[in-house]
Design a protein around this motif. Structure first.
Motif, PDB file in Angstrom:
ATOM      1  N   UNK A 207      34.859  43.302  37.447  1.00 36.57           N
ATOM      2  CA  UNK A 207      34.806  43.608  38.870  1.00 36.57           C
ATOM      3  C   UNK A 207      36.200  43.588  39.479  1.00 36.57           C
ATOM      4  N   UNK A 208      36.356  44.338  40.549  1.00 32.57           N
ATOM      5  CA  UNK A 208      37.641  44.362  41.255  1.00 32.57           C
ATOM      6  C   UNK A 208      37.412  44.457  42.754  1.00 32.57           C
ATOM      7  N   UNK A 209      38.212  43.696  43.496  1.00 25.18           N
ATOM      8  CA  UNK A 209      38.261  43.815  44.946  1.00 25.18           C
ATOM      9  C   UNK A 209      39.724  43.984  45.333  1.00 25.18           C
ATOM     10  N   UNK A 210      40.019  45.030  46.092  1.00 26.89           N
ATOM     11  CA  UNK A 210      41.395  45.327  46.496  1.00 26.89           C
ATOM     12  C   UNK A 210      41.582  45.034  47.984  1.00 26.89           C
ATOM     13  N   UNK A 211      42.808  44.747  48.347  1.00 29.36           N
ATOM     14  CA  UNK A 211      43.134  44.582  49.766  1.00 29.36           C
ATOM     15  C   UNK A 211      44.582  45.003  49.979  1.00 29.36           C
ATOM     16  N   UNK A 222      45.086  30.142  47.895  1.00 25.04           N
ATOM     17  CA  UNK A 222      44.308  30.068  46.654  1.00 25.04           C
ATOM     18  C   UNK A 222      43.193  29.040  46.763  1.00 25.04           C
ATOM     19  N   UNK A 223      43.500  27.880  47.367  1.00 26.35           N
ATOM     20  CA  UNK A 223      42.480  26.854  47.588  1.00 26.35           C
ATOM     21  C   UNK A 223      41.377  27.397  48.490  1.00 26.35           C
ATOM     22  N   UNK A 224      41.781  28.108  49.529  1.00 22.31           N
ATOM     23  CA  UNK A 224      40.807  28.661  50.472  1.00 22.31           C
ATOM     24  C   UNK A 224      39.923  29.695  49.783  1.00 22.31           C
ATOM     25  N   UNK A 225      40.530  30.584  48.996  1.00 20.94           N
ATOM     26  CA  UNK A 225      39.767  31.636  48.322  1.00 20.94           C
ATOM     27  C   UNK A 225      38.724  31.039  47.385  1.00 20.94           C
ATOM     28  N   UNK A 226      39.136  30.118  46.517  1.00 25.01           N
ATOM     29  CA  UNK A 226      38.195  29.545  45.559  1.00 25.01           C
ATOM     30  C   UNK A 226      37.097  28.768  46.266  1.00 25.01           C
ATOM     31  N   UNK A 227      37.429  28.141  47.386  1.00 27.44           N
ATOM     32  CA  UNK A 227      36.419  27.409  48.147  1.00 27.44           C
ATOM     33  C   UNK A 227      35.357  28.351  48.692  1.00 27.44           C
ATOM     34  N   UNK A 228      35.760  29.534  49.167  1.00 27.36           N
ATOM     35  CA  UNK A 228      34.784  30.510  49.630  1.00 27.36           C
ATOM     36  C   UNK A 228      33.931  31.003  48.462  1.00 27.36           C
ATOM     37  N   UNK A 229      34.544  31.188  47.304  1.00 31.70           N
ATOM     38  CA  UNK A 229      33.799  31.578  46.110  1.00 31.70           C
ATOM     39  C   UNK A 229      32.723  30.540  45.807  1.00 31.70           C
ATOM     40  N   UNK A 230      33.114  29.260  45.804  1.00 29.24           N
ATOM     41  CA  UNK A 230      32.171  28.175  45.510  1.00 29.24           C
ATOM     42  C   UNK A 230      31.034  28.168  46.533  1.00 29.24           C
ATOM     43  N   UNK A 240      30.313  39.537  42.494  1.00 29.37           N
ATOM     44  CA  UNK A 240      31.111  40.503  43.264  1.00 29.37           C
ATOM     45  C   UNK A 240      31.025  40.291  44.769  1.00 29.37           C
ATOM     46  N   UNK A 241      29.867  39.864  45.281  1.00 32.47           N
ATOM     47  CA  UNK A 241      29.764  39.607  46.713  1.00 32.47           C
ATOM     48  C   UNK A 241      30.592  38.380  47.083  1.00 32.47           C
ATOM     49  N   UNK A 242      30.582  37.349  46.235  1.00 33.08           N
ATOM     50  CA  UNK A 242      31.406  36.166  46.485  1.00 33.08           C
ATOM     51  C   UNK A 242      32.886  36.540  46.519  1.00 33.08           C
ATOM     52  N   UNK A 243      33.304  37.407  45.598  1.00 33.97           N
ATOM     53  CA  UNK A 243      34.691  37.877  45.594  1.00 33.97           C
ATOM     54  C   UNK A 243      35.014  38.629  46.880  1.00 33.97           C
ATOM     55  N   UNK A 244      34.099  39.509  47.277  1.00 29.15           N
ATOM     56  CA  UNK A 244      34.282  40.292  48.499  1.00 29.15           C
ATOM     57  C   UNK A 244      34.444  39.380  49.704  1.00 29.15           C
ATOM     58  N   UNK A 249      37.802  36.951  53.830  1.00 30.27           N
ATOM     59  CA  UNK A 249      38.162  35.759  54.608  1.00 30.27           C
ATOM     60  C   UNK A 249      39.661  35.487  54.545  1.00 30.27           C
ATOM     61  N   UNK A 250      40.241  35.567  53.346  1.00 31.42           N
ATOM     62  CA  UNK A 250      41.683  35.306  53.219  1.00 31.42           C
ATOM     63  C   UNK A 250      42.483  36.367  53.969  1.00 31.42           C
TER      64      UNK A 250
END
Length: 290
Positions: A207-211, A222-230, A240-244, A249-250
């Motif tokens: 999967x890929x998500x671009x910005x 990075x801490x914020x991103x992984x926390x949203x994933x969790x 893929x939705x968690x990545x999105x 959010x970041x």
């Protein structure tokens, strides 16, 4: 059943600068998740951009801390580790996973070691070697591009091709984790973009998500991103939705912060965008890699 999901967050605590536990706790709490912190170190500030910071290594207290939890019979829906202050802490976290992990919960390891092609000042080659042991026990790992290169012993370069990144993902998954997410991957075809790419080994999907790339460097993202994933996965979202959600959010955090004239080392203005996490999910940018 527990009324809310519960996460054991094994990270450092920085008194100033939005990073580690001061980011993880508000994000997961906003997403309806109870955070039970296991502090690995206490710092006066985080290490990104600050000098002469106070650093208190909590290695000697972590075992008694976690043994008490074991005696209490605590259970967690997720074990989530990040910055570790010493090599010995890797063994402590590994034992924590053995004691509290099971088939029903999730183990997420963010192998925090470096960024922009370099190790952080508190890291070493010994930490890299031992981090490879820890990620074997993870269900999900979330290294940034630099950390992925160190884990694999690969060259850090800014013109890496998508096919080569897929090989990196596969090699990292072969080291143990079921899902691998690499952040801050440069886009060789469009320098104005950066990518988050992932591999789901069980379903054999990439999967890929671009910005859009924003020329700013805020520690703690990075801490914020992984926390949203969790939080997203614990809410029942797909990978893929968690990545999105994490990328959206970041991006919102950085955009809300970029226009203000304050030192980037203080981190993103998290407080201005936390409520975005409660908005309806806008699936907009994930794509599958063939």
């Amino acid at each position: 059943m527990k009324p809310v999901k519960r996460v054991a967050a094994i990270h450092d605590l920085a008194g100033f600068g939005r990073a580690s536990l001061t980011v993880i706790i508000p994000i997961l709490s906003t997403m309806g998740v109870q955070v039970c912190p296991v502090p690995t170190a206490v710092l006066s500030t985080h290490t990104g951009g600050f000098k002469d910071y106070s650093f208190v290594d909590l290695t000697d207290s972590m075992e008694n801390y976690t043994e008490h939890w074991y005696k209490l019979g605590l259970e967690f829906d997720c074990i989530y580790s990040g910055f570790l202050g010493s090599v010995r802490q890797i063994d402590i976290v590994s034992k924590f996973i053995d004691d509290f992990g099971n088939e029903d919960n999730l183990t997420v390891v963010d192998p925090v070691m470096g960024d922009n092609g370099k190790l952080y000042s508190t890291m070493s080659n010994e930490m890299i070697k031992n981090m490879k042991r820890l990620i074997k026990k993870a269900d999900i790992i979330t290294p940034n591009y630099t950390e992925a290169a160190f884990l694999l012993g690969k060259e850090y370069k800014t013109d890496i091709k998508e096919s080569e990144m897929k090989q990196w993902l596969t090699e990292l998954a072969d080291m143990g984790p079921k899902k691998v997410i690499i952040t801050s991957v440069p886009d060789s075809r469009n320098k104005k973009k950066t990518n988050v790419i992932a591999y789901d080994k069980e379903n054999e999907k990439y999967w890929k998500v671009s910005c859009l790339y924003i020329p700013a460097h805020f520690p703690g993202t990075g801490d914020a991103f992984t926390s949203v994933i969790v939080g997203s996965l614990l809410q029942g979202d797909s990978l893929p939705i968690a990545m999105d959600r994490g990328v959206q959010f970041i991006t919102a955090c950085i955009r809300a912060s970029y226009g203000f004239g304050y030192p980037e080392r203080e981190g993103v203005l998290l407080e201005r965008v936390l409520q975005n996490l409660n908005m309806p999910v806008m699936v907009s940018s994930y794509e599958i890699l063939e």
